[in-house]
Motif scaffolding. Structure first.
Motif, PDB file in Angstrom:
ATOM      1  N   ASN A   1       0.845  -1.189   0.000  1.00  0.00           N
ATOM      2  CA  ASN A   1       0.000   0.000   0.000  1.00  0.00           C
ATOM      3  C   ASN A   1       0.885   1.245   0.000  1.00  0.00           C
TER       4      ASN A   1
ATOM      5  N   GLY B   1      -0.367   4.291   1.833  1.00  0.00           N
ATOM      6  CA  GLY B   1      -0.784   4.014   3.193  1.00  0.00           C
ATOM      7  C   GLY B   1       0.356   3.529   4.057  1.00  0.00           C
ATOM      8  N   ASN B   2       1.560   3.501   3.508  1.00  0.00           N
ATOM      9  CA  ASN B   2       2.711   3.001   4.250  1.00  0.00           C
ATOM     10  C   ASN B   2       3.619   4.154   4.637  1.00  0.00           C
ATOM     11  N   VAL B   3       4.046   4.149   5.890  1.00  0.00           N
ATOM     12  CA  VAL B   3       4.841   5.265   6.390  1.00  0.00           C
ATOM     13  C   VAL B   3       6.116   5.454   5.569  1.00  0.00           C
TER      14      VAL B   3
ATOM     15  N   GLY C   1      -2.748  14.262   4.385  1.00  0.00           N
ATOM     16  CA  GLY C   1      -1.809  14.313   5.506  1.00  0.00           C
ATOM     17  C   GLY C   1      -1.561  12.973   6.175  1.00  0.00           C
ATOM     18  N   GLY C   2      -2.377  11.967   5.867  1.00  0.00           N
ATOM     19  CA  GLY C   2      -2.229  10.658   6.500  1.00  0.00           C
ATOM     20  C   GLY C   2      -1.208   9.812   5.783  1.00  0.00           C
ATOM     21  N   PRO C   3      -0.947   8.617   6.187  1.00  0.00           N
ATOM     22  CA  PRO C   3      -1.423   7.998   7.421  1.00  0.00           C
ATOM     23  C   PRO C   3      -0.699   8.533   8.643  1.00  0.00           C
ATOM     24  N   ALA C   4      -1.415   8.627   9.745  1.00  0.00           N
ATOM     25  CA  ALA C   4      -0.834   9.043  11.027  1.00  0.00           C
ATOM     26  C   ALA C   4      -0.070  10.358  10.914  1.00  0.00           C
ATOM     27  N   ASN C   5      -0.591  11.293  10.130  1.00  0.00           N
ATOM     28  CA  ASN C   5       0.030  12.616   9.955  1.00  0.00           C
ATOM     29  C   ASN C   5       1.410  12.567   9.300  1.00  0.00           C
ATOM     30  N   LYS C   6       1.791  11.429   8.726  1.00  0.00           N
ATOM     31  CA  LYS C   6       3.151  11.284   8.223  1.00  0.00           C
ATOM     32  C   LYS C   6       3.404  12.106   6.948  1.00  0.00           C
TER      33      LYS C   6
END
Lengths: 418, 290, 278
Positions: B148, B151-153, B237-242
């Motif tokens: 993903n 969706g991956n940091v 801005g996602g995932p986790a605001n990264k």
């Protein structure tokens, strides 16, 4: 100082708008309505018909003019700007997130006197529906649209995995997910993109189940918030690989194409099972209340949902115009008109209306679900009472799903957003 | 040219329209931004709160993250996007067959609604049916079968920047336009000296458009500081605001009606940009500025 | 020998680079065209599959339902006026800055350049207030003014650079010939700066054409709205007609690409005009 400047500015603007209004004043009263029920919205057709009929019936005295607002985000920003600079439109549709600021601004027409003086309103609204929407005896927005978001599931996929009934608790639910996965399908549609809508609904269900329908009054420290995140953490083990960052189109698309077995969304999605789903999808769909958390404070069969759009009006100085606006609002809340709107769009309304018998099967099942439900708890986004916390939710959820934070950490992220 | 006394009036008249509009649409709103950044204004009430908004912002992990991400965007813009634009501009400046078509085609992403382009690239990076994973899988990199990207940091920022490279045409067009003003004499002289194409590009064209190249770097850095649409539309801005960036952060603050804090974030952004601008001026020290 | 080799290697390199970026740029466009000919169900199933039947009616539906023709005309009027004003004002200012010496010109230039930094999305409320104050809400003039103004920093920045690149001797000669300030600007500088004007004009036009937030914020009646409204017509709070939107996007591209080609032709004309100087 700044407050003073802002006030002065708004007085200037009000003065300007008055001059403009009075200079064009004629026998006919024009009511402008920046409406979001335009374009491809499912209510467009009937709302258009209702306005045309109203204008025809009041030809020469009142004319309702629609300003099309197709982009909801920008519509919300525009309302914020209008609230801040001091002139509201004549009529507006207000989402749950703007109700509070609209009320506090004091710039909306107070509808309470009209409701108290006219039996129409109390006749068409369920008991207490209007009273409970008032704050300190002031009604800034008329409750109008209603929604619930039960579970919708694909009976075919569940059957193939050995399930005829939808499980009523999370232990069985996750066992079912295991079976669905073993069968080569994916169990749930989830998303963390935009406002994380579908996942936010699941979270709301789990919250109400863990902490009861009044969970939002208990504060973010209540253990139910952590418990509900524990459910979500598990839920993300049984979802599509693109769930983190997915938007509503992606997560809905998986369910429409039978790639996922369980989905959660409102009644407005019903029509799409037929229009955008794979052939035969609609017949395979079942409606159920969300599973329960063992040992929680909620009750079985509980729904989540709440007020969708409300109708509000800007404060008027001209009593004739105020009357005209109220007349139009009354027109929109006549049961027959509401029934037409509901029938054509699949949306639910708070007004008591006799619906035709040939409403969609899923719509009827959802309505039945509401009347069987012990409660309809607010969804997290509206119930939490803080726009900042609500907007941090998808970030906290994606952090949880990525394993960046524990369920406790996710709650901390929400608390930090304030 | 030194300005003659009798021409001062004309000079002022020529500057006036820009200055008036600039005052109205930039200076006044910025003063407003500055004033409201010291309040807790929410659209209705405003109280003076001093530096509270600024202090809160710098204590937010997601805000600091937004700043570092913006710097990341700026650096890649200066080191990758604009140099790539320069290379393409040099190559197209040969005016070989079909160069006009290529110029137009490379500009196409610029005029397509970004909402549509973002949707396409989100689909390309999708983990379930994404084109990128399909290609990688087919060339034997099956590790990426269900990766993903957005969706991956680890890959979200890189994927966003990779996507933004399709806008390289913007800077290419500016530099290409500059090559149009180079006199043919230079090339004729080089031809007599027996210079190859690559020598002409690097010893004649490139130095002559150097100032435009620097201009593009400055523009690219500033545009990427203002980065909004790609991030907002693709990851918000996602995932986790990264993948958070400043303007998305500001937009979110406005959406949740913390207008005072949004203003403060805007002021910080302008200050940061001004510093970057001065720094770039130092580094580039080009004729652009004297 | 070496020369030939490098030439071959270089031209291979050249074509590899050009072709790969052309693919990169043109692929989204092709996908868009293809996707606009699908049904929504097909699109949600797999965005990269070919449609079973090409849905050409998506286009006629989109054009009719959203009234795209009127919106495109509005966009053309607003974008053209805003671009003309913007380039006129910016080039006047850039001419003053680039070709003259006065003590505050660096301050002026830096200030205007710093305008590029301003996050326009953060200025929704001030802009809304200003336009209302000028009584220009829901007027074409209001949008034209806003677009003209927000593009000034970039245009001035680009044009100043181009004006600086014109050799001093030409202007000085005309000055001695008795050309005054205005004549130097119109007769000498503008023709020589054509590539720059066309470039800045291209970007300004595209900015006006693609701008969405203020187009929605500062207008309310469909009669004056721009093409971006037509694109957003297909997306709503809960339902998006993606294929209709894509069809509208494809339609919206055609006028702006035409303008791009027309403007960029001026760049080449500018070259001829420039080479006359010898």
């Amino acid at each position: 100082m700044i407050k003073l400047i802002l006030k002065k500015l708004s007085i200037t603007f009000i003065a300007i708008s008055f001059t403009v209004i009075s200079s064009v004043a004629s026998a006919e009263i024009t009511i402008t309505w920046p409406s979001i029920w335009v374009g491809k919205d499912s209510k467009t057709t009937v709302i258009g018909e209702l306005i045309d009929e109203f204008n025809a019936a009041n030809a020469g005295s009142i004319k309702v003019v629609v300003e099309e607002q197709t982009d909801y985000d920008i519509y919300a920003q525009k309302l914020t700007a209008q609230i801040a600079t001091g002139e509201l439109p004549d009529i507006m549709t207000v989402g749950a997130q703007l109700l509070d600021v609209l009320h506090r601004s004091g710039k909306a027409m107070d509808l309470a006197p009209h409701i108290n003086s006219d039996p129409h309103w109390n006749n068409v609204y369920p008991e207490n529906a209007l009273q409970s929407a008032m704050t300190d005896g002031v009604l800034s927005a008329l409750p109008y649209e209603l929604f619930v978001t039960p579970v919708t599931y694909n009976k075919k996929i569940l059957k193939e995995a050995g399930y005829d009934e939808f499980p009523d608790n999370y232990d069985d639910f996750f066992k079912m997910c295991e079976a669905v996965t073993a069968n080569g399908k994916v169990c749930t549609s989830q998303m963390t993109g935009k406002n994380g809508w579908t996942s936010m609904l699941w979270y709301s269900q789990a919250l109400a189940s863990a902490g009861g329908p009044d969970i939002y009054e208990k504060g973010l420290d209540h253990p139910a918030y952590v418990k509900a995140f524990e459910v979500m953490e598990k839920m993300y083990q049984y979802t599509t690989s693109d769930a983190i960052g997915a938007d509503a189109g992606v997560s809905g698309g998986h369910f429409l194409n039978e790639r996922t077995a369980v989905f959660m969304n409102g009644p407005w999605f019903i029509a799409r099972y037929t229009s955008d789903g794979i052939p035969g999808l609609h017949e395979n769909i079942g409606v159920a209340a969300a599973p329960m958390l063992m040992g929680g404070e909620g009750s079985p069969g509980g729904y989540v949902g709440g007020r969708q759009s409300s109708l509000a009006a800007g404060k008027q100085s001209d009593p004739a115009k105020e009357e005209a606006i109220v007349k139009f609002l009354k027109w929109l809340t006549i049961p027959e008109n509401v029934a037409r709107l509901s029938y054509s769009s699949g949306a639910m309304f708070i007004v008591n209306a006799d619906l035709p018998n040939d409403m969609d099967r899923l719509f009827i099942e959802m309505k039945q679900g509401i009347s069987d439900a012990p409660y309809v708890a607010p969804i997290f986004q509206n119930g939490i009472g803080s726009l900042a916390v609500a907007s941090e939710f998808p970030q906290a959820l994606s952090a949880l799903a990525l394993g960046d934070v524990t369920p406790e950490g996710a709650v901390e992220m929400l608390q930090d957003a304030e | 040219m030194k300005i003659k006394k009798d021409e001062v009036g004309w000079l002022l008249l020529f500057i006036a329209p820009t200055l008036i509009l600039f005052t109205l649409f930039f200076i006044l709103p910025i003063l407003f931004l500055l004033a409201s950044s010291f309040t807790n204004w929410d659209g209705i009430d405003a109280e003076f709160v001093g530096f509270e908004n600024y202090i809160k912002l710098f204590n937010k992990k997601s805000f600091v993250r937004a700043i570092t991400n913006n710097l990341y965007w700026c650096i890649t813009a200066a080191l990758i996007t604009v140099p790539l634009g320069l290379i393409i501009a040099l190559l197209l400046s040969h005016r070989s067959r079909g160069w006009k078509v290529f110029r137009t085609v490379l500009f196409v992403p610029q005029v397509v609604s970004s909402a549509a382009i973002a949707m396409l690239w989100a689909a390309v990076f999708n983990a379930e049916y994404g084109l990128l994973n399909y290609i990688l899988d087919n060339i034997g990199l099956s590790d990426y079968k269900n990766h993903n990207w957005l969706g991956n940091v680890r890959t979200a920022n890189a994927a966003l920047i990779g996507f933004s490279l399709c806008y390289v045409g913007y800077f290419m067009v500016i530099m290409l336009a500059k090559t149009a003003s180079i006199s043919e004499d230079y090339y004729d002289a080089a031809k007599i000296d027996g210079a190859s194409q690559i020598q002409k590009d690097f010893y004649i064209t490139a130095p002559l458009i150097k100032s435009t190249f620097f201009l593009c770097i400055i523009l690219a850095v500033i545009f990427n500081l203002r980065q909004f649409e790609y991030v907002y539309l693709m990851t918000a801005g996602g995932p986790a605001n990264k993948t958070q960036v400043l303007v998305v952060y500001i937009w979110n603050e406005l959406t949740v009606q913390r207008l005072g804090r949004g203003s403060a974030a805007g002021v910080i952004m302008i200050a940061l940009g001004a510093m970057l601008l001065l720094l770039l001026r130092r580094i580039l020290k080009s004729e652009t500025y004297n | 020998m070496t020369k030939d080799n490098s030439l071959n290697f270089y031209s291979i390199f050249k074509w590899v680079i050009i072709i790969s970026f052309v693919v990169y740029a043109v692929f989204p466009f092709l996908w868009l065209v293809l996707a606009s000919l699908k049904t929504n169900a097909e699109l949600l199933d797999n965005p990269f599959k070919l449609p079973k039947v090409f849905q050409f009616q998506n286009y006629s539906n989109a054009i009719q339902e959203a009234g795209l023709i009127q919106l495109i005309i509005n966009s053309l009027v607003i974008s053209t006026c805003a671009t003309f004003l913007n380039i006129l004002f910016a080039s006047m200012c850039a001419f003053a800055i680039a070709r003259h010496i006065f003590w505050w010109k660096n301050v002026l230039f830096l200030m205007i350049t710093a305008g590029i930094l301003v996050p326009l999305n953060a200025l929704i409320i001030p802009y809304y207030a200003i336009i209302n104050f000028l009584n220009l809400y829901d007027t074409r003039l209001g949008l034209i003014l806003v677009y003209c103004a927000v593009g000034l920093p970039v245009s001035t920045f680009i044009l100043t650079e181009f004006f600086k690149g014109i050799p001093k001797e030409i202007e000085e000669a005309s000055y001695l010939d008795g050309c005054n300030f205005v004549a130097r600007y119109f007769r000498i500088m503008l023709p020589l700066a054509l590539p720059g004007l066309a470039t800045a004009g291209t970007f300004q036009f595209i900015l006006c054409w693609n701008e969405f937030i203020y187009a929605m914020l500062l207008t309310s009646s469909t009669e004056i709205r721009t093409i971006q409204f037509g694109i957003s017509y297909f997306t709503n709070e809960f339902f998006s007609d993606y294929v209709g939107m894509f069809a509208a996007v494809v339609v919206s591209i055609l006028p702006s690409i035409t303008v791009f080609i027309l403007f960029q032709e001026r760049v080449i004309t500018g070259l001829t005009a420039g080479s006359v100087k010898g």
